[in-house]
Design a protein around this motif. Structure first.
Motif, PDB file in Angstrom:
ATOM      1  N   LEU A   1     -58.335 -85.930 -16.992  1.00  0.00           N
ATOM      2  CA  LEU A   1     -59.492 -85.129 -16.583  1.00  0.00           C
ATOM      3  C   LEU A   1     -59.692 -85.295 -15.088  1.00  0.00           C
ATOM      4  CD1 LEU A   1     -62.120 -83.473 -17.265  1.00  0.00           C
ATOM      5  CD2 LEU A   1     -63.263 -85.695 -17.383  1.00  0.00           C
ATOM      6  N   GLN A   2     -59.761 -84.183 -14.378  1.00  0.00           N
ATOM      7  CA  GLN A   2     -59.969 -84.215 -12.933  1.00  0.00           C
ATOM      8  C   GLN A   2     -61.343 -83.648 -12.597  1.00  0.00           C
ATOM      9  OE1 GLN A   2     -56.569 -81.922 -11.554  1.00  0.00           O
ATOM     10  NE2 GLN A   2     -55.380 -83.793 -11.202  1.00  0.00           N
ATOM     11  N   LEU A   3     -62.109 -84.419 -11.834  1.00  0.00           N
ATOM     12  CA  LEU A   3     -63.398 -83.971 -11.322  1.00  0.00           C
ATOM     13  C   LEU A   3     -63.300 -83.871  -9.802  1.00  0.00           C
ATOM     14  CD1 LEU A   3     -66.035 -86.050 -13.345  1.00  0.00           C
ATOM     15  CD2 LEU A   3     -65.002 -83.840 -13.909  1.00  0.00           C
ATOM     16  N   HIS A   4     -63.543 -82.692  -9.287  1.00  0.00           N
ATOM     17  CA  HIS A   4     -63.531 -82.480  -7.847  1.00  0.00           C
ATOM     18  C   HIS A   4     -64.951 -82.662  -7.320  1.00  0.00           C
ATOM     19  CE1 HIS A   4     -59.404 -80.734  -7.925  1.00  0.00           C
ATOM     20  NE2 HIS A   4     -59.770 -80.430  -9.159  1.00  0.00           N
ATOM     21  N   PRO A   5     -65.156 -83.598  -6.402  1.00  0.00           N
ATOM     22  CA  PRO A   5     -66.527 -83.874  -5.941  1.00  0.00           C
ATOM     23  C   PRO A   5     -67.121 -82.706  -5.173  1.00  0.00           C
ATOM     24  CG  PRO A   5     -64.935 -85.045  -4.579  1.00  0.00           C
ATOM     25  CD  PRO A   5     -64.158 -84.440  -5.717  1.00  0.00           C
ATOM     26  N   GLN A   6     -68.381 -82.425  -5.464  1.00  0.00           N
ATOM     27  CA  GLN A   6     -69.117 -81.405  -4.728  1.00  0.00           C
ATOM     28  C   GLN A   6     -69.987 -82.087  -3.670  1.00  0.00           C
ATOM     29  OE1 GLN A   6     -70.340 -77.911  -7.361  1.00  0.00           O
ATOM     30  NE2 GLN A   6     -70.331 -79.602  -8.832  1.00  0.00           N
TER      31      GLN A   6
END
Length: 571
Positions: free
Chosen positions: A416-421
């Motif tokens: 799972l990849q979460l791209h930081p906002q």
């Protein structure tokens, strides 16, 4: 000379193009680096209440532990469908299915990116309030309120798992908690909470109103609005917060049941009836038909009962779903308002859910309609739930904050990849967070993540709302030593974000496990590297995550977050 100049210009041009391509590639690489990668997430429920075996032919209350408030229920044949409030969590309006009223499975959400409502800038406890779900003439209906985001609306679907229609807005219908009632004569009505006909006589003075609804035209009939209940059961006693109405037509009587007293310890369920919707509703002389407010606080294992909806089984039995809480230590509860189930008994043609002074039973007798069902995604009792992120789509139990698009989430090869906002959990939008409901007062949650790049901080959050949560984050050491990382525990409160504890990991590792163990009022944070578990800081106050501390209407969630590393200390 011309040829040399041409060659020189071509060379310069190709150099510029190559430099631009290199710059773009570097920029692209930088953007790709701004990602947090999680290998798995695990949640283990450990409530003592759920630990023992159930007595034969009984079921466990709550039937939906955790943040499943304001339940509404309908039936199509032998299938039961239930929907709950979701406030500003997305996707919204969870839809659950059961064959026996006891074992439930999430089948979808009625508000998704396909029919999204804009929650931008809302606090978490705004958004979707108490819905009503009904099945009529081959179609499922949900009517609800988007508080501060458009007002009351209806959506429809042939399959409750979705897709659901775009919202049909009802601009004339004010207030909250709308109910949709289909009468036997073919007419339809909307009942709802709103302001009283005159200036409020006291704090909490509300009213229940009724409109006739034209199903074909998909709008209320002009001039059909009329007052049903002013104040509550007896306005002389100044009852507060009459809301959550539902109307039923049973054996020649129209019954109106409502919540009264507010959704805290004075919450209760009351009932009225009339022979005609054009006549006055008369309150039951033995109201309330469900409450725990008359019990001493120390005996309130279950509290805040109300917001009930009724359903009749194919066998003719009546049951009620309603919200309640499981408090600890003077009405603290982190699990939010949960869904309970009890039978409805009839006396003198009035419905009764629970006699006065009795506690809500935690292991009542099961409905006599179906055997146990083994669900793939357990929602009740103690269980272990693990997501390996191996599918192509995210598990529907994951919810996020005010964001339907989720363009910051991706799944790739079991990661799972979460791209930081730019924002974080303290802000009102633009946050990279995926959480699942806390369903137990005692639980363990942990996740394994790869070492994030220098511009990313990532980890585990236990989240009640924007001003009440904990963040357990992994990031590169602030000394910019590429071989060193740090694990940091932050407590977010109305006064800001405070660093509670921090430790440096001296050597690089491929992955780190971050963990939280909650036991009632205490939360313990730790990390695991190379198989060794290391506590981080002292035990933290888990009451900080309770509704009593944080306010609002939601329960706590626990999950994974990512943010830009330079915002770590302030966000």
């Amino acid at each position: 000379m011309i040829k040399k100049t041409t060659v020189l210009l071509c060379g310069l041009l190709l150099g510029a193009i190559s430099h631009a391509q290199a710059t773009d590639s570097a920029s692209s690489a930088t953007q790709q680096e701004a990602v947090a990668e999680f290998n798995w997430f695990e949640y283990i429920g450990k409530d003592r209440q759920f630990a023992s075996e159930l007595p034969d032919r009984t079921y466990q209350n709550p039937i939906l532990p955790g943040f499943y408030p304001d339940p509404s229920i309908t039936r199509k044949g032998e299938d039961y469908y239930l929907v709950n409030s979701s406030f500003a969590y997305t996707p919204g309006l969870p839809v659950l299915h059961s064959k026996n009223l006891v074992d439930w499975q999430l089948v979808g959400h009625a508000l998704t990116s396909e029919n999204a409502i804009d929650f931008t800038g809302l606090e978490l406890s705004r958004g979707i309030f108490a819905p009503t779900i009904r099945y009529h003439d081959g179609l499922f209906y949900i009517i609800t309120t988007a508080v501060d985001a458009g007002g009351n609306f209806i959506i429809t679907a042939k399959d409750p798992a979705g897709p659901w229609s775009s919202p049909i807005w009802l601009p004339e219908v004010g207030g909250i908690d709308p109910d949709l009632f289909f009468d036997d004569n073919g007419k339809a009505y909307i009942a709802h909470n709103d302001a009283p006909p005159e200036a409020p006589l006291y704090d909490g003075h509300r009213a229940i109103w009724l409109w006739e609804y034209d199903v074909k035209q998909q709008k209320v009939k002009a001039g059909s609005r009329r007052l049903l209940i002013n104040g509550g059961t007896d306005i002389a006693e100044q009852p507060v917060w009459i809301e959550g109405p539902h109307i039923y037509h049973i054996n020649g009587w129209y019954y109106l049941t409502c919540a009264q007293g507010g959704t805290s310890v004075n919450h209760s369920q009351v009932v009225f009836r009339t022979r005609s919707l054009t006549e006055e509703f008369v309150p039951y002389q033995h109201n309330p038909i469900l409450t725990q407010k008359d019990l001493p606080r120390e005996k309130q294992v279950v509290s805040a009962t109300g917001h009930a909806d009724f359903i009749q089984t194919a066998e003719g039995d009546w049951w009620s779903v309603f919200l309640a809480t499981r408090p600890y230590q003077d009405d603290h509860y982190n699990t939010g308002r949960e869904t309970f189930l009890l039978p409805v008994h009839w006396e003198d043609e009035w419905p009764h859910i629970l006699p006065p002074g009795e506690t809500v039973p935690l292991t009542p007798r099961r409905p006599a309609i179906a055997p146990d069902i083994n669900t793939k995604q357990p929602l009740a009792r103690n269980f272990s739930w693990r997501d390996e992120f191996s599918g192509r789509r995210l598990n529907p139990l994951w919810i996020s904050v005010k964001d339907f698009a989720r363009d910051w989430v991706s799944l790739s090869n079991g990661v799972l990849q979460l791209h930081p906002q730019t924002a974080s959990l303290r802000d009102l939008g633009g946050v990279s967070y995926l959480g699942r409901r806390q369903q137990h007062q005692r639980f363990t949650a942990r996740t394994q993540l790869a070492m994030p790049a220098s511009d990313t901080a990532a980890g585990l959050a236990v989240y009640q709302n924007e001003t009440h949560h904990y963040q357990l984050l992994l990031s590169e050491n602030i000394t910019n030593d590429a071989k060193a990382y740090q694990v940091s525990l932050y407590k977010v409160s109305p006064t800001g974000k405070a660093l509670v504890a921090q430790k440096t990991i001296d050597k690089p590792a491929s992955a780190v496990v971050l963990q939280v163990d909650v036991d009632g009022s205490k939360a313990y944070f730790s990390y695991q590297q190379d198989g060794q578990n290391t506590p981080l800081g002292e035990a933290q106050d888990a009451r900080h995550l309770s509704t009593a501390s944080a306010g609002g209407f939601v329960g706590a969630t626990v999950g994974m977050m990512a943010l830009q590393a330079d915002n770590q200390s302030t966000h």
